[in-house]
Scaffold this active site. Structure first.
Site, mmCIF file in Angstrom:
data_model
loop_
_atom_site.group_PDB
_atom_site.id
_atom_site.type_symbol
_atom_site.label_atom_id
_atom_site.label_comp_id
_atom_site.label_asym_id
_atom_site.label_seq_id
_atom_site.Cartn_x
_atom_site.Cartn_y
_atom_site.Cartn_z
ATOM 1 N N LYS A 1 4.945 -3.100 8.306
ATOM 2 C CA LYS A 1 6.021 -2.203 7.870
ATOM 3 C C LYS A 1 7.324 -2.987 7.830
ATOM 4 O O LYS A 1 7.814 -3.423 8.878
ATOM 5 C CB LYS A 1 6.131 -1.002 8.810
ATOM 6 C CG LYS A 1 7.065 0.079 8.309
ATOM 7 C CD LYS A 1 6.978 1.346 9.157
ATOM 8 C CE LYS A 1 7.827 2.457 8.577
ATOM 9 N NZ LYS A 1 7.730 3.717 9.353
ATOM 10 N N ASP B 1 10.720 14.495 11.763
ATOM 11 C CA ASP B 1 10.380 14.469 10.328
ATOM 12 C C ASP B 1 8.898 14.782 10.152
ATOM 13 O O ASP B 1 8.216 14.173 9.332
ATOM 14 C CB ASP B 1 10.720 13.105 9.718
ATOM 15 C CG ASP B 1 10.671 13.135 8.188
ATOM 16 O OD1 ASP B 1 10.774 14.237 7.608
ATOM 17 O OD2 ASP B 1 10.515 12.067 7.574
ATOM 18 N N GLY C 1 8.430 3.825 0.656
ATOM 19 C CA GLY C 1 9.187 5.010 1.040
ATOM 20 C C GLY C 1 10.673 4.772 0.959
ATOM 21 O O GLY C 1 11.133 3.719 0.502
ATOM 22 N N LYS C 2 11.418 5.761 1.412
ATOM 23 C CA LYS C 2 12.871 5.662 1.320
ATOM 24 C C LYS C 2 13.449 4.697 2.341
ATOM 25 O O LYS C 2 14.581 4.235 2.188
ATOM 26 C CB LYS C 2 13.495 7.044 1.509
ATOM 27 C CG LYS C 2 13.148 7.697 2.837
ATOM 28 C CD LYS C 2 13.698 9.107 2.914
ATOM 29 C CE LYS C 2 13.313 9.770 4.233
ATOM 30 N NZ LYS C 2 13.818 11.157 4.320
ATOM 31 N N GLU C 3 12.692 4.395 3.377
ATOM 32 C CA GLU C 3 13.233 3.533 4.419
ATOM 33 C C GLU C 3 12.463 2.233 4.605
ATOM 34 O O GLU C 3 12.974 1.313 5.245
ATOM 35 C CB GLU C 3 13.246 4.281 5.754
ATOM 36 C CG GLU C 3 11.853 4.618 6.252
ATOM 37 C CD GLU C 3 11.853 5.229 7.636
ATOM 38 O OE1 GLU C 3 10.755 5.359 8.215
ATOM 39 O OE2 GLU C 3 12.941 5.551 8.134
ATOM 40 N N SER C 4 11.241 2.124 4.059
ATOM 41 C CA SER C 4 10.430 0.941 4.342
ATOM 42 C C SER C 4 9.394 0.737 3.255
ATOM 43 O O SER C 4 9.168 1.611 2.418
ATOM 44 C CB SER C 4 9.735 1.073 5.705
ATOM 45 O OG SER C 4 8.851 2.179 5.679
ATOM 46 N N VAL C 5 8.789 -0.456 3.310
ATOM 47 C CA VAL C 5 7.668 -0.817 2.454
ATOM 48 C C VAL C 5 6.528 -1.275 3.362
ATOM 49 O O VAL C 5 6.752 -2.066 4.290
ATOM 50 C CB VAL C 5 8.058 -1.940 1.463
ATOM 51 C CG1 VAL C 5 6.886 -2.294 0.561
ATOM 52 C CG2 VAL C 5 9.253 -1.525 0.635
ATOM 53 N N ILE D 1 0.817 -1.218 0.000
ATOM 54 C CA ILE D 1 0.000 0.000 0.000
ATOM 55 C C ILE D 1 0.847 1.263 0.000
ATOM 56 O O ILE D 1 0.343 2.339 -0.320
ATOM 57 C CB ILE D 1 -0.953 0.023 1.212
ATOM 58 C CG1 ILE D 1 -0.161 -0.074 2.523
ATOM 59 C CG2 ILE D 1 -1.969 -1.094 1.110
ATOM 60 C CD1 ILE D 1 -1.025 0.037 3.761
ATOM 61 N N SER D 2 2.125 1.159 0.338
ATOM 62 C CA SER D 2 2.960 2.359 0.379
ATOM 63 C C SER D 2 4.423 1.954 0.332
ATOM 64 O O SER D 2 4.817 0.910 0.868
ATOM 65 C CB SER D 2 2.683 3.170 1.651
ATOM 66 O OG SER D 2 3.552 4.270 1.735
#
Length: 515
Positions: A288, A404, A262-266, A259-260
């Protein structure tokens, strides 16, 4: 002799060989038996006569080898040895035919082929295979090797005078370099030079050799990266095994998909399974998976190496441990926020670098980010004051700084704002904690000022409102200088007097399962 007798004798004399009677006009030695014209023209009679002649001329040849399979019409099947030999020969032919089909299926149109000649039962002259099917690689002939190889003597040259040839001769070295290309990796295609007298210079050969080694190393790196890292929308075998164990244990019912990213995780969506005595599993979960590669988020170590909760366990030489600590850090931060009543995902379980949380959304549809949703002026004002309250709670009650915070890490669900992605959150005693807080205040202030919230404070006023500090600076440069001075004083205090004790108790954190 009358005409009837001659007519009757003529067809009877036909079957016998001509050399058996000394005189063709003499009387026959045996009595003739009359037969009809249909018997003479019979094909069965012709075959029997032909077999009799072949058996008489070549008694050692087995006639059944060239005829059809066993039939009771033309083969004597009274001998068990004859039957066994015929059955074995038919079996060998079928076996060889199967081998040829396998060769054709495996080789296809490839220039490099394999052969099963050594496994065939019937010799080539007995089989139906033609000479065209035998590849040159099945022979002992090497097309790159001369028919009469010339050996270089120990002195390094041959010949005398103008005809002298050394081991550094251009032609000799060129042919040797061409032959050495066969030692390259199989995936490096060097072409087919059969029938051509190829001569590669040392410069060309060295360039090809270096390129072959570079390609081999690059292929190995790509394979290792694929097997030992979590790529975009994918997981490595170890992570996949962790997810399988969660499903098999009944904790999760099924994993629907990504569903998403990112630069650090899926992040994956999953449906919750059966609840246990000490753990309540929500109907929908978010998994995550932290990426095991550091190339996409290389600066993550600055958020964790100076965090006093993990400083003693930090090891820059082991990326796997850093990632596990990163996931553990988010679990502890979410637990603190949940205990303080801040809207955030609920932690279910942590296994290595896989964190299972409650899903913010409904029916596999995640809640939209604050940057993607269109709110009315009242809802925008409501969201601003809610975020201001959450930042104060996060700083004072949870003793954390988000580090962040922006419209990308805030979700709008059920009429309120939810905070996510707190793996990089640090305590205010962090050497850069106040700098991170000022950056969060700037992002929040700019977003709501652009959204038309007239009550939105600027970044300096918001910083003082959240932190409780009273920094009176006229411009941003002086404001940041005072923040750095406060951080320096705090760092010196920590170095002189040890770790600053936090008023927050971390007894409510869920257990960590590390298999």
């Amino acid at each position: 002799m009358d005409s009837v007798g001659v007519a009757a004798a003529a067809p009877d004399a036909g079957p016998g060989p001509a050399w058996q009677s000394k005189c063709p006009w003499g009387a026959p030695s045996t009595t003739s038996i009359s037969c009809s014209l249909a018997d003479v023209m019979s094909e069965q009679l012709a075959k029997e006569l032909q077999l009799e002649e072949e058996n008489a001329a070549f008694p050692e040849v087995v006639a059944a080898a060239e005829g059809p399979f066993i039939t009771g019409e033309n083969i004597d099947t009274s001998s068990d040895l004859m039957l066994a030999q015929m059955l074995q020969m038919e079996f060998d032919k079928e076996y060889d035919a199967q081998l040829r089909r396998e060769e054709k299926k495996i080789n296809g149109d490839s220039k490099v082929s394999i052969s099963f000649e050594n496994y065939r039962k019937v010799h080539p002259y007995d089989s139906d295979s033609s000479e065209d099917e035998v590849d040159w690689q099945d022979t002992r002939h090497d097309p790159y090797r001369a028919d009469k190889p010339t050996t270089t003597p120990r002195r390094g040259f041959i010949g005398k005078g103008k005809d002298i040839t050394t081991k550094h001769d251009e032609v000799v070295c060129g042919r040797k370099n061409t032959a050495r290309m066969e030692n390259f990796a199989p995936e490096f295609q060097v072409g087919d030079g059969i029938g051509m007298d190829l001569k590669l210079s040392n410069q060309v050969f060295n360039a090809l050799k270096q390129h072959a080694y570079s390609e081999e190393r690059r292929s190995a790196r790509l394979h290792e990266k694929k097997e030992h890292s979590t790529a975009e929308k994918a997981v490595d075998p170890k992570t996949r095994l962790l997810l399988y164990k969660m499903v098999n244990s009944g904790m999760l019912e099924t994993i629907t998909g990504c569903i998403s990213t990112g630069k650090e995780s899926v992040v994956f969506h999953a449906y919750g399974g059966n609840a246990t005595e000490d753990k309540v599993i929500p109907p929908e979960c978010a998994i995550k998976v932290f990426k095991t590669t550091l190339n996409e988020f290389k600066n993550r170590d600055k958020y964790i190496k100076d965090d006093y909760r993990f400083k003693d366990r930090f090891s820059k030489l082991n990326p796997r441990k850093i990632i596990r600590m990163w996931a553990e850090k988010e679990m502890h931060n979410l637990t603190r926020m949940q205990n303080a009543g801040i809207p955030c995902p609920q932690v279910v379980i942590l296994k290595k670098h896989v964190l299972v949380m409650s899903f913010i959304g409904q029916d596999q549809v995640p809640a939209p980010k604050l940057k993607d949703v269109t709110l009315s002026s009242e809802d925008m004002k409501k969201a601003y004051y809610q975020i201001l309250n959450m930042m104060q709670q996060l700083y004072r009650e949870c003793n954390l700084v988000h580090a962040d915070l922006s419209e990308y890490n805030m979700l709008w669900h059920d009429g309120k704002v939810w905070l996510i992605d707190v793996s990089q959150s640090v305590e205010p005693t962090h050497p850069h904690g106040l700098e991170f807080l000022f950056r969060d205040c700037r992002n929040v202030s700019q977003f709501f000022q652009k959204g038309g919230v007239a009550e939105a404070l600027n970044e300096r006023e918001l910083f003082n409102a959240v932190s409780g500090l009273n920094i009176t600076a006229d411009n941003e440069v002086d404001f940041q200088a005072e923040i750095e001075a406060l951080e320096k004083m705090n760092e010196d205090h920590v170095q002189n007097h040890g770790k600053k004790l936090s008023t927050f108790s971390s007894e409510g954190d869920p257990p960590i399962y590390d298999e």
